[in-house]
Every structure is written in structure tokens, then in C-alpha cells.
Write an enzyme that holds these catalytic residues in place. Structure first.
Site, PDB file in Angstrom:
ATOM      1  N   GLN A  10      47.425  39.595  40.061  1.00 29.15           N
ATOM      2  CA  GLN A  10      46.532  39.772  41.223  1.00 29.15           C
ATOM      3  C   GLN A  10      47.324  40.354  42.383  1.00 29.15           C
ATOM      4  O   GLN A  10      48.328  39.783  42.811  1.00 29.15           O
ATOM      5  CB  GLN A  10      45.911  38.424  41.642  1.00 29.15           C
ATOM      6  CG  GLN A  10      44.911  38.571  42.786  1.00 29.15           C
ATOM      7  CD  GLN A  10      44.204  37.258  43.143  1.00 29.15           C
ATOM      8  OE1 GLN A  10      44.621  36.178  42.710  1.00 29.15           O
ATOM      9  NE2 GLN A  10      43.152  37.352  43.915  1.00 29.15           N
ATOM     10  N   VAL A  11      46.877  41.494  42.882  1.00 30.83           N
ATOM     11  CA  VAL A  11      47.546  42.153  44.012  1.00 30.83           C
ATOM     12  C   VAL A  11      46.782  41.881  45.309  1.00 30.83           C
ATOM     13  O   VAL A  11      47.357  41.530  46.327  1.00 30.83           O
ATOM     14  CB  VAL A  11      47.675  43.680  43.751  1.00 30.83           C
ATOM     15  CG1 VAL A  11      48.230  44.389  44.975  1.00 30.83           C
ATOM     16  CG2 VAL A  11      48.563  43.934  42.532  1.00 30.83           C
ATOM     17  N   ASN A  19      41.925  38.833  37.636  1.00 31.24           N
ATOM     18  CA  ASN A  19      43.279  38.290  37.731  1.00 31.24           C
ATOM     19  C   ASN A  19      43.363  37.217  38.816  1.00 31.24           C
ATOM     20  O   ASN A  19      42.835  37.404  39.913  1.00 31.24           O
ATOM     21  CB  ASN A  19      44.271  39.408  38.074  1.00 31.24           C
ATOM     22  CG  ASN A  19      44.232  40.550  37.071  1.00 31.24           C
ATOM     23  OD1 ASN A  19      44.045  40.326  35.881  1.00 31.24           O
ATOM     24  ND2 ASN A  19      44.386  41.772  37.544  1.00 31.24           N
ATOM     25  N   HIS A  39      38.209  39.267  42.883  1.00 32.84           N
ATOM     26  CA  HIS A  39      37.441  40.446  42.466  1.00 32.84           C
ATOM     27  C   HIS A  39      37.411  40.518  40.944  1.00 32.84           C
ATOM     28  O   HIS A  39      38.362  40.130  40.281  1.00 32.84           O
ATOM     29  CB  HIS A  39      38.032  41.732  43.051  1.00 32.84           C
ATOM     30  CG  HIS A  39      39.504  41.861  42.849  1.00 32.84           C
ATOM     31  ND1 HIS A  39      40.426  41.205  43.647  1.00 32.84           N
ATOM     32  CD2 HIS A  39      40.232  42.545  41.930  1.00 32.84           C
ATOM     33  CE1 HIS A  39      41.640  41.491  43.222  1.00 32.84           C
ATOM     34  NE2 HIS A  39      41.561  42.287  42.186  1.00 32.84           N
ATOM     35  N   PHE A  40      36.305  41.023  40.457  1.00 31.66           N
ATOM     36  CA  PHE A  40      36.167  41.334  39.028  1.00 31.66           C
ATOM     37  C   PHE A  40      36.259  42.845  38.886  1.00 31.66           C
ATOM     38  O   PHE A  40      35.575  43.575  39.600  1.00 31.66           O
ATOM     39  CB  PHE A  40      34.802  40.881  38.490  1.00 31.66           C
ATOM     40  CG  PHE A  40      34.667  39.389  38.332  1.00 31.66           C
ATOM     41  CD1 PHE A  40      34.366  38.586  39.420  1.00 31.66           C
ATOM     42  CD2 PHE A  40      34.821  38.788  37.093  1.00 31.66           C
ATOM     43  CE1 PHE A  40      34.229  37.206  39.284  1.00 31.66           C
ATOM     44  CE2 PHE A  40      34.685  37.416  36.936  1.00 31.66           C
ATOM     45  CZ  PHE A  40      34.396  36.622  38.034  1.00 31.66           C
ATOM     46  N   HIS A  41      37.137  43.305  37.972  1.00 32.65           N
ATOM     47  CA  HIS A  41      37.161  44.723  37.616  1.00 32.65           C
ATOM     48  C   HIS A  41      36.117  44.920  36.512  1.00 32.65           C
ATOM     49  O   HIS A  41      36.133  44.175  35.513  1.00 32.65           O
ATOM     50  CB  HIS A  41      38.505  45.125  37.010  1.00 32.65           C
ATOM     51  CG  HIS A  41      39.682  44.978  37.922  1.00 32.65           C
ATOM     52  ND1 HIS A  41      40.292  46.065  38.506  1.00 32.65           N
ATOM     53  CD2 HIS A  41      40.382  43.889  38.336  1.00 32.65           C
ATOM     54  CE1 HIS A  41      41.325  45.649  39.235  1.00 32.65           C
ATOM     55  NE2 HIS A  41      41.401  44.325  39.149  1.00 32.65           N
ATOM     56  N   ASP A  92      36.727  51.367  42.534  1.00 28.60           N
ATOM     57  CA  ASP A  92      38.169  51.197  42.717  1.00 28.60           C
ATOM     58  C   ASP A  92      38.777  52.550  43.052  1.00 28.60           C
ATOM     59  O   ASP A  92      38.445  53.558  42.418  1.00 28.60           O
ATOM     60  CB  ASP A  92      38.777  50.621  41.419  1.00 28.60           C
ATOM     61  CG  ASP A  92      40.197  50.104  41.612  1.00 28.60           C
ATOM     62  OD1 ASP A  92      41.056  50.865  42.100  1.00 28.60           O
ATOM     63  OD2 ASP A  92      40.452  48.938  41.267  1.00 28.60           O
TER      64      ASP A  92
END
Ligand code: AMP
Ligand code: ZN
Length: 138
Positions: A92-93, A85, A98-100, A29
Site C-alpha cells: 500500500q502506497v 493492499n 482503495h480497491f484497484h 488510476d
């Protein structure tokens, strides 16, 4: 489609890829949650917006990559948070699932928005219980 994570999956824009396989890519990220870095995003190569959109096989592959990355980050730091998210209201942006995977360190500066707890009375709890069970059977 003008999706930044699709471009990353295809290698069309600069990124720090740490792992890939048939269905998934993992990369760092650009705005890590910890100053030590290592905050990793795991995405499917194909575009899906939400967890509910992803076919089972690809979801299995995503979770397997999340586990692989988590194993590495457990050695990089002292623990990990896996955060995912769905929808703007949930934070969620980027609309490509996606998984953080966030490495955690003793005394680090990460602040999650932990929630205030709510006490539901028995009637409300029973009502919600029935509602969620019926939604699960739809
Ligand atoms: P979310 O709020 O769950 O949608 O998180 C989106 C994440 O994507 C944020 O943590 C961003 O820092 C990260 N991000 C956005 N663009 C890029 C990029 N080009 N390369 C790496 N990470 C990105
Ligand atoms: Zn995409």
C-alpha cells in the site's frame, strides 16, 4: 489531512471520475496496469487507511461500487482483477483505502507478484488453524 485521495474525493485536484454515490468515488488510476487504460480506483469519500478501519455500511457501499465498476470493465476488456493492499508491507502506497479494479485483456502485459507456494507440515498447519480461529474470535 494532506491526503491525495481525500483531495480527489472532494474534487480539489484534477482526476478522471467515472462514478460516485453517497459514500464512494471511482476514478481512473494515473498509472494504469494495462496500456488500454481503464484501471480504476474505488475509494470511500471519508478517510480510512485500512480495510479493517471501514465501518460495515461504507464497506458494503465500496464493494457495491467495486461490483458496478467490474461489470463495466468486464465489457471494456475480457476479465478483471480486484486488488486491495493494506499496509506498506503489502504494497500500500497511498494510505487511504482503495480497491484497484484492473481490466484484463488476452495476452496483456500485467505481471502480478504471484507467490511461491509453501507446504506446511500437519503440526504447523494445525497450529496456524487454531491461531487464526482464536484471532477471529477476539
Ligand atoms: P497502492 O500501491 O495500492 O497504494 O496504489 C496506489 C495507486 O494510486 C497507484 O496505482 C497510483 O498510480 C495511484 N495514484 C496515485 N496518485 C494518483 C492520482 N493523483 N490520481 C490517480 N491515481 C493515483
Ligand atoms: Zn484520505
Amino acid at each position: 489531512m494532506d491526503c491525495i485521495f481525500c483531495k480527489i474525493a472532494k474534487g480539489e485536484i484534477d482526476h478522471n471520475r467515472v462514478y460516485e454515490d453517497e459514500h464512494t468515488v471511482a476514478f481512473l488510476d494515473v498509472n494504469p496496469a494495462v496500456h488500454q487504460g481503464g484501471h480504476t480506483l474505488v475509494i470511500p469519500k471519508k478517510h480510512y487507511e485500512l480495510i479493517t478501519d471501514v465501518p460495515e455500511e461504507e464497506l458494503g457501499a465500496l464493494l457495491s461500487t467495486v461490483k458496478r465498476v467490474s461489470k463495466a470493465l468486464m465489457k471494456f476488456g475480457h476479465g478483471v482483477n480486484v486488488v486491495q493492499n493494506n499496509g506498506k508491507v503489502a504494497g500500500q502506497v497511498v494510505p487511504h483505502i482503495h480497491f484497484h479494479v484492473i481490466p484484463r485483456f488476452e495476452g496483456d502485459e500485467v505481471k502480478f507478484c504471484y507467490w511461491d507456494v509453501h507446504k506446511l507440515d500437519k503440526e504447523k498447519m494445525d497450529e496456524v488453524h487454531e491461531k487464526i480461529k482464536s484471532l477471529l474470535n477476539e
